[in-house]
Motif scaffolding. Sequence first.
Motif, PDB file in Angstrom:
ATOM      1  N   ASP A 139       0.868  -1.138   0.039  1.00 36.86           N
ATOM      2  CA  ASP A 139      -0.024   0.009   0.054  1.00 36.86           C
ATOM      3  C   ASP A 139       0.907   1.243   0.053  1.00 36.86           C
ATOM      4  OD1 ASP A 139      -2.795   1.045   0.395  1.00 36.86           O
ATOM      5  OD2 ASP A 139      -1.964   1.956   2.156  1.00 36.86           O
ATOM      6  N   ASN A 140       0.586   2.153  -1.058  1.00 34.75           N
ATOM      7  CA  ASN A 140       1.217   3.649  -0.950  1.00 34.75           C
ATOM      8  C   ASN A 140       2.577   3.457  -1.879  1.00 34.75           C
ATOM      9  OD1 ASN A 140       0.366   5.818  -0.010  1.00 34.75           O
ATOM     10  ND2 ASN A 140       0.396   5.173   1.951  1.00 34.75           N
ATOM     11  N   ASN A 141       2.933   2.214  -2.103  1.00 33.75           N
ATOM     12  CA  ASN A 141       4.055   2.025  -3.056  1.00 33.75           C
ATOM     13  C   ASN A 141       3.480   2.318  -4.710  1.00 33.75           C
ATOM     14  OD1 ASN A 141       6.084   1.484  -1.348  1.00 33.75           O
ATOM     15  ND2 ASN A 141       6.487  -0.534  -2.124  1.00 33.75           N
ATOM     16  N   ARG A 142       4.325   2.172  -5.493  1.00 30.45           N
ATOM     17  CA  ARG A 142       3.813   2.547  -6.949  1.00 30.45           C
ATOM     18  C   ARG A 142       4.247   1.567  -7.606  1.00 30.45           C
ATOM     19  NH1 ARG A 142       1.804   7.666  -8.227  1.00 30.45           N
ATOM     20  NH2 ARG A 142       2.150   9.028  -6.621  1.00 30.45           N
ATOM     21  N   VAL A 143       3.677   1.291  -8.932  1.00 34.36           N
ATOM     22  CA  VAL A 143       3.970   0.082  -9.882  1.00 34.36           C
ATOM     23  C   VAL A 143       5.451   0.062 -10.150  1.00 34.36           C
ATOM     24  CG1 VAL A 143       3.721  -0.932 -12.093  1.00 34.36           C
ATOM     25  CG2 VAL A 143       1.557  -0.046 -10.648  1.00 34.36           C
ATOM     26  N   GLY A 144       5.784   1.187 -10.356  1.00 30.74           N
ATOM     27  CA  GLY A 144       7.539   1.216 -10.660  1.00 30.74           C
ATOM     28  C   GLY A 144       8.305   0.579  -9.702  1.00 30.74           C
ATOM     29  N   ASP A 145       7.778   0.471  -8.294  1.00 28.81           N
ATOM     30  CA  ASP A 145       8.686  -0.093  -7.502  1.00 28.81           C
ATOM     31  C   ASP A 145       8.767  -1.491  -7.531  1.00 28.81           C
ATOM     32  OD1 ASP A 145       9.116   2.296  -5.916  1.00 28.81           O
ATOM     33  OD2 ASP A 145       7.041   2.248  -5.130  1.00 28.81           O
ATOM     34  N   ILE A 146       7.596  -2.067  -8.096  1.00 29.21           N
ATOM     35  CA  ILE A 146       7.748  -3.583  -8.428  1.00 29.21           C
ATOM     36  C   ILE A 146       8.657  -3.762  -9.565  1.00 29.21           C
ATOM     37  CG2 ILE A 146       6.495  -5.515  -9.267  1.00 29.21           C
ATOM     38  CD1 ILE A 146       3.967  -4.289  -7.642  1.00 29.21           C
ATOM     39  N   SER A 147       8.411  -2.946 -10.655  1.00 28.22           N
ATOM     40  CA  SER A 147       9.173  -2.956 -11.773  1.00 28.22           C
ATOM     41  C   SER A 147      10.764  -2.874 -11.566  1.00 28.22           C
ATOM     42  CB  SER A 147       8.560  -1.953 -12.828  1.00 28.22           C
ATOM     43  OG  SER A 147       7.125  -1.824 -12.946  1.00 28.22           O
ATOM     44  N   PHE A 148      10.960  -1.779 -10.915  1.00 26.14           N
ATOM     45  CA  PHE A 148      12.129  -1.614 -10.444  1.00 26.14           C
ATOM     46  C   PHE A 148      12.874  -2.812  -9.931  1.00 26.14           C
ATOM     47  CE2 PHE A 148      15.857  -0.538  -7.596  1.00 26.14           C
ATOM     48  CZ  PHE A 148      16.838   0.024  -8.461  1.00 26.14           C
ATOM     49  N   ALA A 149      12.119  -3.390  -9.164  1.00 23.51           N
ATOM     50  CA  ALA A 149      12.870  -4.449  -8.125  1.00 23.51           C
ATOM     51  C   ALA A 149      12.895  -5.937  -9.001  1.00 23.51           C
ATOM     52  CB  ALA A 149      11.851  -5.134  -6.807  1.00 23.51           C
ATOM     53  N   VAL A 150      12.265  -6.075  -9.841  1.00 22.72           N
ATOM     54  CA  VAL A 150      12.389  -7.296 -10.564  1.00 22.72           C
ATOM     55  C   VAL A 150      13.721  -6.887 -11.748  1.00 22.72           C
ATOM     56  CG1 VAL A 150      11.336  -8.515 -12.839  1.00 22.72           C
ATOM     57  CG2 VAL A 150       9.909  -7.921 -10.716  1.00 22.72           C
TER      58      VAL A 150
END
Length: 274
Positions: A139-150
Motif C-alpha cells: 500500500d502506498n508504493n507505486r507500480v514502478g517499485d515492483i518493476s524496478f525490483a524485478v
Amino acid sequence: MIFYRNHDEIELIRHSAQMVSATLTEVSKMLKPGITTLSIDKMAEQFIRDNGGVPSFKGYGGFPFSLCISVNEVVVHGFPSEYELKDGDIISVDCGVYKNGFHGDSAYTFAIGDVKPEVLRLLRITKESLYRGIAQAADNNRVGDISFAVENFCSRENNYGVVRELVGHGVGRQLHEEPQVPNYGRRGDGKKLREGMVIAIEPMINLGVKEVYTKEDGWTVVTKDGKPSAHFEHTTAIRKRAGEPLSTFKNIEEAEQANKELNSSYYLSASTAS
Ligand code: MG
Ligand code: MG
C-alpha cells in the motif's frame, strides 16, 4: 480504470488462483520426457472443469487452448501441440481459471529431467525476482517499485534479458485489467498501489538478449537469439507492508521435489544394475 476489491471479492479471486495452483500441481505430476504438451493441456482443461471452473484462456482473444505452454526459447503464449517433451527442456506453463465471476492467473517454469545448470539458474533467479516484486506490492508504493525490483535483480545483478513487450496486469472480473505491471521501470513511477488492488506480477526473463518476436501464428513469442526464457507469475493482493500471493507454488514445489527424487533413485538403480 482500476478496481478495488473488498474482502469477499479478494477471497473469490484467491479461490480461482488456488485452483490455478492446483492445476499446475497436476501438471507438474505428469511432466516427463515423452509426453506431448497437448496431453498436458487436455488434462488441465478436464481438471479445471471437473472442479467447477472455466479455463480463462480458452477463447480469450481467439486463443485456442486452456494453457499457454512455452518450451525453451518460447517466452509466452506457446500453443500446446504434439511436441514430445525431452530431457533437458524447460517448459513454462501459464494457466488461468474463471470461477464465481473472478479470474486467477499464475505461471511456473518446470525443468524436464537433466537441465543445464545455467538454465536452472535462470529459473531460480526468475522465481526469486517474482518474490522481490511481490515484496514491493505494498500500500502506498507505486507500480514502478515492483518493476524496478524485478529489473534491477534480473538485469543489473544477473545480466539477464528482461522482456519489455509483455507485462503483468490487474486481475479480477476480467483476466486483464489496469494497471499494467511492467518488469522494468523506475522506482516511484507509475500508478499508486492501494489495498484492495489485485495484480498479476509475472517476470518473463531471458537467458540472453531481451528482444523477442512473435511467430506467424500471431501468438507464440520467442527470444530473438533462441536462448531459453523463464516465466513465473502470482496473482497478488496489495497489502499494507508487502503483497500477498493468492496463488501458491507450495504443492508444485513438493511435486517437483518428489519427481526429482524418483528420477535420481531411478538413475541410481540403473547405474548400480549395470
Ligand atoms: Mg498468466
Ligand atoms: Mg498474467
